[in-house]
Design a protein around this motif. Structure first.
Motif, PDB file in Angstrom:
ATOM      1  N   VAL A  54       8.236  26.886  27.047  1.00 30.60           N
ATOM      2  CA  VAL A  54       8.927  27.966  26.549  1.00 30.60           C
ATOM      3  C   VAL A  54      10.417  27.737  26.450  1.00 30.60           C
ATOM      4  O   VAL A  54      10.825  26.869  27.059  1.00 30.60           O
ATOM      5  N   ASP A  55      10.765  28.126  25.174  1.00 27.85           N
ATOM      6  CA  ASP A  55      12.319  27.779  25.034  1.00 27.85           C
ATOM      7  C   ASP A  55      13.333  28.810  25.656  1.00 27.85           C
ATOM      8  O   ASP A  55      14.242  28.587  26.192  1.00 27.85           O
ATOM      9  N   VAL A  56      12.710  30.130  25.598  1.00 26.61           N
ATOM     10  CA  VAL A  56      13.398  31.446  25.811  1.00 26.61           C
ATOM     11  C   VAL A  56      12.598  32.219  26.885  1.00 26.61           C
ATOM     12  O   VAL A  56      11.491  32.329  26.568  1.00 26.61           O
ATOM     13  N   VAL A  57      13.086  32.827  27.975  1.00 23.07           N
ATOM     14  CA  VAL A  57      12.381  33.814  28.832  1.00 23.07           C
ATOM     15  C   VAL A  57      13.209  34.995  28.934  1.00 23.07           C
ATOM     16  O   VAL A  57      14.332  34.941  29.226  1.00 23.07           O
ATOM     17  N   SER A  58      12.396  36.248  28.774  1.00 22.09           N
ATOM     18  CA  SER A  58      13.119  37.213  29.048  1.00 22.09           C
ATOM     19  C   SER A  58      12.965  38.015  30.365  1.00 22.09           C
ATOM     20  O   SER A  58      11.550  38.001  30.481  1.00 22.09           O
ATOM     21  N   VAL A  59      13.713  38.645  30.973  1.00 24.24           N
ATOM     22  CA  VAL A  59      13.656  39.263  32.204  1.00 24.24           C
ATOM     23  C   VAL A  59      13.592  40.642  32.164  1.00 24.24           C
ATOM     24  O   VAL A  59      14.696  41.349  31.938  1.00 24.24           O
ATOM     25  N   VAL A  60      12.484  41.369  32.229  1.00 21.75           N
ATOM     26  CA  VAL A  60      12.193  42.765  31.850  1.00 21.75           C
ATOM     27  C   VAL A  60      11.617  43.220  33.011  1.00 21.75           C
ATOM     28  O   VAL A  60      10.376  44.029  33.029  1.00 21.75           O
ATOM     29  N   THR A  61      12.484  43.496  34.363  1.00 21.95           N
ATOM     30  CA  THR A  61      11.944  43.790  35.652  1.00 21.95           C
ATOM     31  C   THR A  61      12.945  44.945  36.256  1.00 21.95           C
ATOM     32  O   THR A  61      14.183  45.118  35.661  1.00 21.95           O
ATOM     33  N   PRO A  62      12.716  45.412  37.296  1.00 24.39           N
ATOM     34  CA  PRO A  62      13.661  46.462  37.752  1.00 24.39           C
ATOM     35  C   PRO A  62      14.879  45.748  38.104  1.00 24.39           C
ATOM     36  O   PRO A  62      14.828  44.420  38.398  1.00 24.39           O
ATOM     37  N   ASN A  63      15.996  46.429  38.612  1.00 23.45           N
ATOM     38  CA  ASN A  63      17.495  45.741  38.530  1.00 23.45           C
ATOM     39  C   ASN A  63      17.434  44.608  39.789  1.00 23.45           C
ATOM     40  O   ASN A  63      18.067  43.465  39.703  1.00 23.45           O
ATOM     41  N   ASP A  64      16.520  44.882  41.185  1.00 27.76           N
ATOM     42  CA  ASP A  64      16.712  44.005  42.038  1.00 27.76           C
ATOM     43  C   ASP A  64      16.354  42.526  41.809  1.00 27.76           C
ATOM     44  O   ASP A  64      16.839  41.759  42.537  1.00 27.76           O
ATOM     45  N   SER A  65      15.410  42.427  40.989  1.00 31.74           N
ATOM     46  CA  SER A  65      15.064  40.993  40.831  1.00 31.74           C
ATOM     47  C   SER A  65      15.650  40.349  39.599  1.00 31.74           C
ATOM     48  O   SER A  65      15.332  39.155  39.252  1.00 31.74           O
TER      49      SER A  65
END
Length: 390
Positions: free
Chosen positions: A89-100
């Motif tokens: 992958v070229d790009v990864v999106s982090v769509v998780t709760p704030n603490d992670s």
């Protein structure tokens, strides 16, 4: 129109291979990221670790046509496996709760991936500063999803103010007042946004206040220097603040205020921005996003519409449909994704170019805003610097 490919994307000759962490079947914001990334054909979702419940995440990955071998149980598994592929992958999106946000983004940057992270960037200033330093040291790319900056009329307002259309900016007022969260049960798992062990030190400031602060500076072009704040918790049993009244001092002598709330009972989305200068002002309301109200001394007020006559090219390029057809939130977030795709393609192809996505420093400014407001409120409204040290 936004359908024209940038030179870096044309030179790359393929969509970016995209991975998603979080954003699974039960996610509220996950669909927005997936739809936004699809709009311009610049991303192809090929990998994901979509849920803390690994079997549920793998099942949802199948529904998204992710190949089984690229449906991972954790972000650590995704990083390890993708680094070993010939087509990572070229790009990864982090769509998780704030603490992670911090540990996942840090691991991704260290592994060499470009990152799109939900806001707030981190739960502490130290962690946000670490990510900024890490991006700079590795010459990496990180975007923070301040998606409201992608609305065409927001960009129109920014362009007008930059060009001097309202004179020197003197007043900046932002509101983000939601009514729905006030009625949510504190016992529900969906309300992790008010739990300090997950949300961090703030509830309403972190989840929506940072949007208002970013938007005010993005459109006005002014840095936020100091805040004087009063925060409250109205819902019984809630551990974090659900309302904030904030006075602001900006560079160049401008003054402003923000009202950030989860308890504006009955209000809808409640995002509003007003900026006034020496010769006029602008008003934008997110519930009517395709209009911009313009005031000028001695003249009738004017309502500008998206893609109207004389729209600057940098604004019209943020639109995807013809004039008079409405565009909305997904398209705005899509503009952040599009700008970031162009930046990643420019890096991959060695094409010198810059693009206006909210970056790691914007993320640090948001986290510092939270800390400054909370400190000011604890000190009975004492003025506190909103400028981070790096």
């Amino acid at each position: 129109m936004a359908e024209t490919l940038s030179e870096p994307m044309r030179k790359l000759g393929r969509p970016l291979r995209w991975g998603l962490i979080g954003g699974g079947a039960t996610s509220r914001i996950g669909p927005t990221h997936r739809y936004a990334a699809r709009l311009d054909g610049k991303y192809a979702l090929v990998a994901g670790a979509l849920d803390v419940d690994a079997p549920r995440g793998r099942a949802f990955a199948r529904d998204l046509f992710i190949q089984p071998e690229r449906a991972y149980d954790s972000y650590e598994d995704l990083i390890a496996a993708e680094r070993g592929r010939a087509d990572p992958v070229d790009v990864v999106s982090v769509v998780t709760p704030n603490d992670s946000h911090f540990p996942i983004s840090k691991a991704l940057i260290e592994a060499g991936f470009a990152v799109i992270c939900e806001k707030p960037l981190a739960n502490t200033i130290e962690h946000a500063r670490t990510l900024v330093e890490q991006v700079e040291r590795r010459r990496g790319l990180l975007a923070v999803n301040y998606g409201y900056s992608g609305y065409p009329m927001v960009r129109q307002a920014r362009a007008m103010i930059t060009a001097g259309a309202i004179g020197k900016v003197q007043l900046v007022q932002a509101e983000f007042a939601l009514g729905s969260v006030g009625s949510m049960s504190e016992d529900g798992t969906a309300n992790w946004r008010t739990k300090p062990d997950i949300a961090g030190p703030s509830a309403v400031l972190g989840m929506i206040g940072t949007h208002a602060a970013h938007l005010a500076s993005y459109v006005s072009g002014l840095k936020l220097l100091e805040v004087s704040a009063d925060t409250q918790t109205f819902v019984p049993g809630r551990q974090l603040e659900d309302n904030a009244q904030i006075l602001c001092r900006y560079e160049n002598g401008a003054r402003g205020s923000m009202w950030i709330s989860y308890v504006a009972a009955g209000a809808w989305h409640g995002l509003r921005l007003r900026i006034f200068g020496e010769t006029g002002g602008i008003e934008w309301v997110q519930e009517q996003p395709n209009e911009l109200l313009v005031h000028r001394l001695g003249k009738e007020r004017q309502i500008l519409t998206r893609n109207g006559i004389g729209t600057p090219s940098e604004v019209s390029s943020a639109s995807r449909v013809a004039p008079a057809h409405p565009e909305g939130f997904i398209e705005a977030v899509g503009n952040v994704y599009s700008d970031f795709a162009d930046a990643v393609a420019a890096k991959l192809t060695g094409t010198p170019a810059t693009y206006p996505y909210p970056d790691a420093m914007d993320g640090l400014l948001g986290v510092n805003f939270i800390d400054a407001v909370l400190e000011s409120s604890r000190a009975n409204g004492r003025w506190i610097s909103a400028e981070p040290s790096v």
